[in-house]
Design an enzyme around this catalytic site. Structure first.
Site, PDB file in Angstrom:
ATOM      1  CB  SER A 136     -32.949  23.485 -32.627  1.00  0.00           C
ATOM      2  OG  SER A 136     -31.604  23.861 -32.792  1.00  0.00           O
ATOM      3  CE1 TYR A 149     -33.872  28.353 -34.776  1.00  0.00           C
ATOM      4  CE2 TYR A 149     -32.425  27.279 -33.203  1.00  0.00           C
ATOM      5  CZ  TYR A 149     -33.137  27.244 -34.377  1.00  0.00           C
ATOM      6  OH  TYR A 149     -33.134  26.101 -35.149  1.00  0.00           O
TER       7      TYR A 149
END
Ligand code: NAD
Length: 260
Positions: free
Chosen positions: A145, A158
């Site tokens: 990401s 995350y």
């Protein structure tokens, strides 16, 4: 030209968003598919989307939790039983987790996000790379990401997990290049999928549309990415067109990660 004729591609998180779009894209280029997800319904919808786009495509679905070692063994075994090999692996399943300041994040949420987003990616690599090494070939794409190469805020679990995915990618790529195997990662920015819709509901439960509109203004393109725009890059990385690309972390973010 069918780049994936007779190629067997395994996709985790295949029941939604980026996994589904990639399944559809690869099927139209001739791939045989094994789709893995915790959501049985999501898998059924993905299989239907694949069949609609490519009626001849062979596709199996496996309900599995990527954070559970026995489930990972089971999805690899199911793929081998049906197709006998794994040419490409899109190691993609992930969750966003609850958004919070680090002091409020909680260790249970940190562990939950890591279980799926980092442990799950490691387990997939562990089991699939053994198969690919015995074959003497294979291509892997891990889903990191922008949160794996930059700080995002309110996403300790995350961001740490996705930075971990980048580390796993580089480490394994260095090990496995000699066996004819490439391992790369993608770093998507804001791509409009159910995960991002949910994220906007977290940012502003009263007005998620407004939050979504405001959120994307920092992007140079002023728009969200679309899942097929990720799928086309993943297809490239899983194809022979990317034969000398290894250990790369490819941003697909409209330029957002380059911005000050
Ligand atoms: P999504 O929610 O649409 O799809 C994720 C899929 O993963 C779902 O079908 C879900 O059921 C599945 N899943 C969740 N936990 C699982 C588990 N334990 N085992 C198996 N399957 C599980 O989200 P998406 O946007 O398609 O996300 C796919 C990947 O892309 C994730 O790793 C995500 O972190 C990453 N990503 C997405 C964006 C974005 O903007 N959408 C940006 C950067 C990275």
């Amino acid at each position: 030209m069918d780049r994936f004729s007779d190629r067997v591609i395994l996709i985790t998180g295949g029941g939604s968003g980026l996994g589904r779009a990639t399944a559809v894209r690869l099927a139209t280029e001739g791939a045989k598919l094994a789709l893995v997800d915790v959501s049985e319904q999501g898998l059924a919808e993905s299989a239907a989307a694949v069949t609609e786009a490519a009626p001849q495509a062979e596709v199996i679905t496996v309900v599995a939790d990527v954070s559970e070692e026995t489930d990972v063994e089971a999805y690899v075994a199911a793929t081998l039983e049906r197709f006998g090999r794994i040419d490409g692996f899109f190691n993609n399943a992930g969750i966003e987790g609850r958004q919070n300041l680090t002091e409020d994040f909680t260790v249970s949420e940190f562990d939950r996000v890591h279980g799926i987003n980092l442990r799950g990616v490691f387990l997939g690599l562990e089991k699939v790379l053994k198969v690919m090494r015995e074959q003497g070939s294979g291509r892997v794409v891990n889903t990191a990401s922008v949160g794996g190469i930059r700080g995002v805020g309110n996403q300790s679990g995350y961001a740490a997990a996705k930075h971990g995915v980048v580390g796993l990618t580089r480490n394994s790529a260095v090990e496995y290049g000699q066996y004819g195997i490439s391992i790369n990662a993608i770093a998507p920015g804001a791509i409009w999928t159910p995960m991002v819709e949910n994220s906007m509901r977290q940012l502003d439960p009263e007005n998620p549309e407004g939050a979504a509109e405001q959120f994307i203004q920092v992007n140079p393109t002023k728009r969200y990415g679309r899942a097929p725009e990720i799928a086309s890059v993943v297809a490239f990385l899983l194809s022979d067109d990317a034969s000398y690309v290894n250990a790369a972390v490819v941003p697909i973010d409209g330029g957002q990660s380059a911005k000050y």
